[in-house]
Motif scaffolding. Structure first.
Motif, PDB file in Angstrom:
ATOM      1  N   LEU A 272      75.334 104.222   5.180  1.00  0.00           N
ATOM      2  CA  LEU A 272      76.579 104.784   5.351  1.00  0.00           C
ATOM      3  C   LEU A 272      77.690 104.017   5.504  1.00  0.00           C
ATOM      4  O   LEU A 272      78.727 104.524   5.095  1.00  0.00           O
ATOM      5  CB  LEU A 272      76.480 105.675   6.989  1.00  0.00           C
ATOM      6  CG  LEU A 272      75.419 106.618   7.083  1.00  0.00           C
ATOM      7  CD1 LEU A 272      75.507 107.141   8.600  1.00  0.00           C
ATOM      8  CD2 LEU A 272      75.730 107.936   6.181  1.00  0.00           C
ATOM      9  N   SER A 273      77.548 102.746   5.831  1.00  0.00           N
ATOM     10  CA  SER A 273      78.920 101.850   5.814  1.00  0.00           C
ATOM     11  C   SER A 273      78.504 100.855   4.591  1.00  0.00           C
ATOM     12  O   SER A 273      77.619 100.476   4.164  1.00  0.00           O
ATOM     13  CB  SER A 273      78.768 101.198   7.292  1.00  0.00           C
ATOM     14  OG  SER A 273      77.581 100.215   7.458  1.00  0.00           O
TER      15      SER A 273
ATOM     16  N   GLN B 185      80.773 104.735  13.470  1.00  0.00           N
ATOM     17  CA  GLN B 185      79.701 105.634  13.553  1.00  0.00           C
ATOM     18  C   GLN B 185      78.766 105.435  12.573  1.00  0.00           C
ATOM     19  O   GLN B 185      77.728 105.066  12.611  1.00  0.00           O
ATOM     20  CB  GLN B 185      80.201 107.273  13.674  1.00  0.00           C
ATOM     21  CG  GLN B 185      78.691 108.009  13.635  1.00  0.00           C
ATOM     22  CD  GLN B 185      79.299 109.595  13.398  1.00  0.00           C
ATOM     23  OE1 GLN B 185      79.523 110.085  14.459  1.00  0.00           O
ATOM     24  NE2 GLN B 185      78.885 110.076  12.228  1.00  0.00           N
ATOM     25  N   ALA B 186      79.313 105.383  11.394  1.00  0.00           N
ATOM     26  CA  ALA B 186      78.480 104.853  10.333  1.00  0.00           C
ATOM     27  C   ALA B 186      77.728 103.514  10.328  1.00  0.00           C
ATOM     28  O   ALA B 186      76.596 103.378  10.489  1.00  0.00           O
ATOM     29  CB  ALA B 186      79.139 105.087   8.825  1.00  0.00           C
ATOM     30  N   GLN B 187      78.472 102.642  10.987  1.00  0.00           N
ATOM     31  CA  GLN B 187      77.868 101.299  11.089  1.00  0.00           C
ATOM     32  C   GLN B 187      76.740 101.455  12.163  1.00  0.00           C
ATOM     33  O   GLN B 187      75.904 100.514  12.257  1.00  0.00           O
ATOM     34  CB  GLN B 187      78.828 100.127  11.648  1.00  0.00           C
ATOM     35  CG  GLN B 187      80.097  99.925  10.508  1.00  0.00           C
ATOM     36  CD  GLN B 187      81.480  99.382  10.875  1.00  0.00           C
ATOM     37  OE1 GLN B 187      81.581  99.149  12.223  1.00  0.00           O
ATOM     38  NE2 GLN B 187      82.426  99.351   9.818  1.00  0.00           N
ATOM     39  N   VAL B 188      77.159 101.944  13.210  1.00  0.00           N
ATOM     40  CA  VAL B 188      76.286 102.066  14.411  1.00  0.00           C
ATOM     41  C   VAL B 188      74.918 102.799  13.944  1.00  0.00           C
ATOM     42  O   VAL B 188      73.840 102.516  14.112  1.00  0.00           O
ATOM     43  CB  VAL B 188      76.710 102.623  15.683  1.00  0.00           C
ATOM     44  CG1 VAL B 188      75.708 102.691  16.952  1.00  0.00           C
ATOM     45  CG2 VAL B 188      77.966 101.565  16.313  1.00  0.00           C
ATOM     46  N   LEU B 189      74.951 103.669  13.021  1.00  0.00           N
ATOM     47  CA  LEU B 189      73.976 104.427  12.665  1.00  0.00           C
ATOM     48  C   LEU B 189      73.120 103.562  11.751  1.00  0.00           C
ATOM     49  O   LEU B 189      71.877 103.448  11.874  1.00  0.00           O
ATOM     50  CB  LEU B 189      74.387 105.661  11.974  1.00  0.00           C
ATOM     51  CG  LEU B 189      74.729 106.965  12.804  1.00  0.00           C
ATOM     52  CD1 LEU B 189      75.283 108.043  11.964  1.00  0.00           C
ATOM     53  CD2 LEU B 189      73.700 107.543  13.589  1.00  0.00           C
ATOM     54  N   ASP B 190      73.960 102.693  10.865  1.00  0.00           N
ATOM     55  CA  ASP B 190      72.985 101.895  10.038  1.00  0.00           C
ATOM     56  C   ASP B 190      72.414 100.946  10.979  1.00  0.00           C
ATOM     57  O   ASP B 190      71.306 100.390  10.684  1.00  0.00           O
ATOM     58  CB  ASP B 190      74.100 101.104   9.239  1.00  0.00           C
ATOM     59  CG  ASP B 190      74.498 102.123   7.949  1.00  0.00           C
ATOM     60  OD1 ASP B 190      73.721 103.044   7.758  1.00  0.00           O
ATOM     61  OD2 ASP B 190      75.442 101.810   7.094  1.00  0.00           O
ATOM     62  N   VAL B 212      73.979 113.967  11.731  1.00  0.00           N
ATOM     63  CA  VAL B 212      73.513 112.699  12.197  1.00  0.00           C
ATOM     64  C   VAL B 212      71.901 112.474  12.410  1.00  0.00           C
ATOM     65  O   VAL B 212      71.348 111.615  12.054  1.00  0.00           O
ATOM     66  CB  VAL B 212      74.279 112.192  13.736  1.00  0.00           C
ATOM     67  CG1 VAL B 212      73.532 110.969  14.295  1.00  0.00           C
ATOM     68  CG2 VAL B 212      75.720 111.970  13.225  1.00  0.00           C
ATOM     69  N   VAL B 213      71.347 113.537  13.016  1.00  0.00           N
ATOM     70  CA  VAL B 213      70.117 113.464  13.372  1.00  0.00           C
ATOM     71  C   VAL B 213      69.391 113.759  12.135  1.00  0.00           C
ATOM     72  O   VAL B 213      68.255 112.995  12.015  1.00  0.00           O
ATOM     73  CB  VAL B 213      69.691 114.919  14.284  1.00  0.00           C
ATOM     74  CG1 VAL B 213      68.247 114.960  14.217  1.00  0.00           C
ATOM     75  CG2 VAL B 213      70.187 114.492  15.728  1.00  0.00           C
ATOM     76  N   HIS B 214      69.558 114.594  11.156  1.00  0.00           N
ATOM     77  CA  HIS B 214      69.146 114.767   9.889  1.00  0.00           C
ATOM     78  C   HIS B 214      68.989 113.280   9.169  1.00  0.00           C
ATOM     79  O   HIS B 214      68.115 112.793   8.460  1.00  0.00           O
ATOM     80  CB  HIS B 214      69.848 115.453   8.988  1.00  0.00           C
ATOM     81  CG  HIS B 214      69.344 115.850   7.469  1.00  0.00           C
ATOM     82  ND1 HIS B 214      69.868 114.777   6.518  1.00  0.00           N
ATOM     83  CD2 HIS B 214      68.263 116.395   7.055  1.00  0.00           C
ATOM     84  CE1 HIS B 214      69.322 115.326   5.338  1.00  0.00           C
ATOM     85  NE2 HIS B 214      68.417 115.996   5.592  1.00  0.00           N
ATOM     86  N   HIS B 215      70.026 112.518   9.401  1.00  0.00           N
ATOM     87  CA  HIS B 215      70.210 111.303   8.843  1.00  0.00           C
ATOM     88  C   HIS B 215      69.149 110.120   9.586  1.00  0.00           C
ATOM     89  O   HIS B 215      68.666 109.373   8.571  1.00  0.00           O
ATOM     90  CB  HIS B 215      71.481 110.574   8.750  1.00  0.00           C
ATOM     91  CG  HIS B 215      71.889 109.188   8.256  1.00  0.00           C
ATOM     92  ND1 HIS B 215      72.011 109.168   6.922  1.00  0.00           N
ATOM     93  CD2 HIS B 215      71.761 108.033   8.750  1.00  0.00           C
ATOM     94  CE1 HIS B 215      72.216 107.912   6.649  1.00  0.00           C
ATOM     95  NE2 HIS B 215      71.932 107.290   7.447  1.00  0.00           N
ATOM     96  N   LEU B 216      69.082 110.247  10.650  1.00  0.00           N
ATOM     97  CA  LEU B 216      68.255 109.065  11.308  1.00  0.00           C
ATOM     98  C   LEU B 216      66.867 109.427  11.563  1.00  0.00           C
ATOM     99  O   LEU B 216      65.974 108.566  11.946  1.00  0.00           O
ATOM    100  CB  LEU B 216      69.123 108.646  12.427  1.00  0.00           C
ATOM    101  CG  LEU B 216      68.713 107.467  13.191  1.00  0.00           C
ATOM    102  CD1 LEU B 216      69.175 106.285  12.220  1.00  0.00           C
ATOM    103  CD2 LEU B 216      69.554 107.123  14.387  1.00  0.00           C
TER     104      LEU B 216
END
Lengths: 290, 287
Positions: A272-273, B185-190, B212-216
């Motif tokens: 995402l980033s 948020q994108a960085q923390v999800l990564d 977000v849940v779908h992503h992770l």
């Protein structure tokens, strides 16, 4: 967006600069923003926290008394920045309606919702009965079940989504030309959010009312706005037609913002980033954050 | 001993009521399983009981009934909980209130190493803290600074480093990115994705944001009014949800694509049962 001015132009913000006095001197928060909204147009002003999107919107009605404003904010042929405070106050609710994030803070807890909804009309000399009829009708239009009975209830008797409908009713009952909605659905659950946005959109179209939507959420913008303006650190990064911006953003910041949003129709596990495309293998966590 | 190893975490029929709360049980016979290395997403709207479930599993709340097992071992007794707790760590939503403002980063991240006797030696503990900070993408130069000098995203990284310090197998994350700006948020999800890959960490990820849940998360459980109404593999839940509640949630999730949104709006036909009944129901609860 230098000069789109036409006779359809409702609001024209030109080179707006906003600063706040601090002990260390003035702090510039908005650094020369120009923006136009046509009659009946739905424009989303998006950005992350600290981008100046809210301050820009609040400047239209000079809501922050400490803020130092420069430039021009033209509503029709009047410059709001040159008005007396009394003149600005008379714009509120009449030509410009306001909806904020927290409906409970926006409502008076000791007055019935009906009283609050009818105030904008009553202040303009509409009779009590006529104001009530219009208020109940509007509340019904906004999907509040049993509106006539609930008209005499107090704000605490409503759920978050219903309260936000009450706030919207107050904002639009006097038929403003422009509605400023600052994160109007951020505090709401996703299904209620979807319904409230749909209602706002329908109302805007029925009444030829322009909407300036302030939001951090690029998802809701896609379904709501016709045009988007992206702000970062007090500056306008880019603005344009919503399809164009989402399909091919001109600015890398806009691209990065769009890439950063997870989507339910996307392949999971995408980075995402920092750049789009499939996930590159990396050994440890990144350090992109500034 | 059985042949099949027990799941990393199992919650069996958890029940939690709060005195004076209208609308029945906050958590109503919730059963969940998280396997080693797996990410389970727990989604629901406000008041659905997802956070209360997480807090019961983490041992922060005592459930009225039901059991929590870590690798088949009950962790409901205080002693067992301490043992189990090292294996299960928690990351909270608000990194402004979850970190003690009077502790330095070195102390915040090193506390668990000290308390659990993992690294009693001060100098080696400091080295370990530096490693942990690097794991979560923070500069070791920050060691002696206080939480107030960090942004929200950096604070959340500190909270994650603190959780990782005792070598857990499972992180319970309660809305860990919902107070962050989209790019942070994108960085923390990564980062969460990286941690799963490099450390084999399992996640129980609580969130209201279905995207977000779908992503992770590879598996998802959907909660409504204290109950798990549906759980299953990601693709099954998102592509062919079995429960009407799940469907109504998915229909309402905005997609950042104008063309997609127009198509959905056209197909939606509002005033369907979903949104309206949800609000009516809350209205009944006096919320």
């Amino acid at each position: 967006m230098s000069d789109r001015s036409t006779d359809r132009t409702l609001l024209s913000i030109q080179d707006l600069r906003v600063s706040y006095p601090t002990p260390e001197g003035p702090c510039a928060v908005v650094k020369g923003v120009s923006l136009e909204i046509a009659r009946g147009e739905r424009l989303a002003l998006v950005g992350e926290s600290g981008s100046g999107k809210s301050v820009t919107a609040r400047s239209v009605l000079r809501l922050d008394s400490e803020a130092r404003l420069q430039g021009a904010v033209r509503l029709g042929d009047q410059n709001v920045l040159e008005m007396t405070s009394g003149q600005v106050r008379r714009l509120r609710g009449a030509r410009v309606g306001l909806v904020f994030q927290d409906p409970l803070a926006a409502l008076n807890p000791v007055k019935t919702v009906g009283w609050q909804i009818t105030q904008p009309l009553r202040l303009r000399g509409v009779g009590r009965r006529e104001a009530r009829n219009q208020g109940v009708e509007l509340l019904e239009r906004l999907g509040v079940a049993d509106a006539a009975r609930r008209f005499d209830d107090y704000p605490h008797q409503f759920s978050g989504g219903m309260r936000q409908r009450v706030v919207i009713a107050i904002a639009v009952i006097a038929d403003p030309e422009l509605l400023i909605a600052d994160e109007p659905t951020t505090a709401l659950d996703v299904r209620v959010q979807a319904r409230v946005l749909e209602l706002l959109s329908e109302l805007a179209q029925e009444r030829d009312m322009a909407v300036l939507l302030i939001t951090h959420d690029l998802g809701i913008v896609a379904g709501f706005a016709e045009r988007v303006a992206v702000m970062r650190e007090g500056e306008l990064i880019e603005a344009g037609d919503v399809d164009r911006i989402y399909r091919s953003p001109a600015h890398p910041y806009t691209r990065a913002l769009l890439d950063a949003v997870p989507r339910i129709d996307d392949s999971p596990g995408r980075r995402l980033s920092g750049g789009s495309g499939p996930a590159p293998r990396r050994s440890a966590a990144g350090k992109e954050e500034q | 001993m059985t042949e099949v190893p027990p799941p990393l975490l199992e919650a069996r029929k958890l029940v939690k009521t709060f005195p004076g709360r209208r609308g029945g049980r906050a958590v109503d016979e919730v059963s969940l399983i998280v396997r080693r290395g797996e990410a389970l997403g727990l989604v629901g709207e406000s008041g659905s009981g997802k956070s209360t479930t997480a807090r019961c599993i983490a041992g922060l709340l005592r459930p009225d009934s039901g059991r929590v097992l870590v690798e088949g071992q009950e962790v409901t007794s205080p002693r067992a909980r301490r043992r189990g707790r090292r294996r299960v760590q928690m990351v909270f939503q608000d990194p402004y209130s979850s970190l003690n403002p009077r502790m330095t980063v070195a102390d915040l991240v090193g506390e668990g190493l000290y308390v659990h006797g993992i690294e009693p030696d001060r100098a080696r503990r400091r080295d370990r803290v530096v490693e942990l900070l690097e794991t979560v993408g923070l500069d070791s130069g920050h060691l002696d600074r206080y939480p107030r000098s960090f942004s929200g995203g950096q604070r959340q990284r500190i909270a994650i480093a603190r959780a990782l310090s005792v070598g857990p197998d499972l992180l319970i994350c309660d809305e860990p990115v919902s107070s962050l700006d989209v790019s942070v948020q994108a960085q923390v999800l990564d980062l969460f994705a990286d941690l799963r890959e490099t450390l084999g960490l399992a996640l129980l990820f609580i969130a209201h944001d279905l995207a977000v849940v779908h992503h992770l998360c590879g598996r998802v459980a959907v909660m409504n009014a204290g109950r798990v109404v549906e759980q299953g593999e990601r693709d099954q839940i998102y592509r062919s949800p079995g429960h009407p509640y799940t469907r109504s949630l998915l229909d309402a999730v905005p997609v950042p694509d104008p063309a997609v949104e127009r198509a959905r709006a056209a197909a939606r036909g509002w005033d369907g049962p979903g949104a309206q009944s949800a609000e009516q129901q809350k209205e009944g609860e006096g919320l």
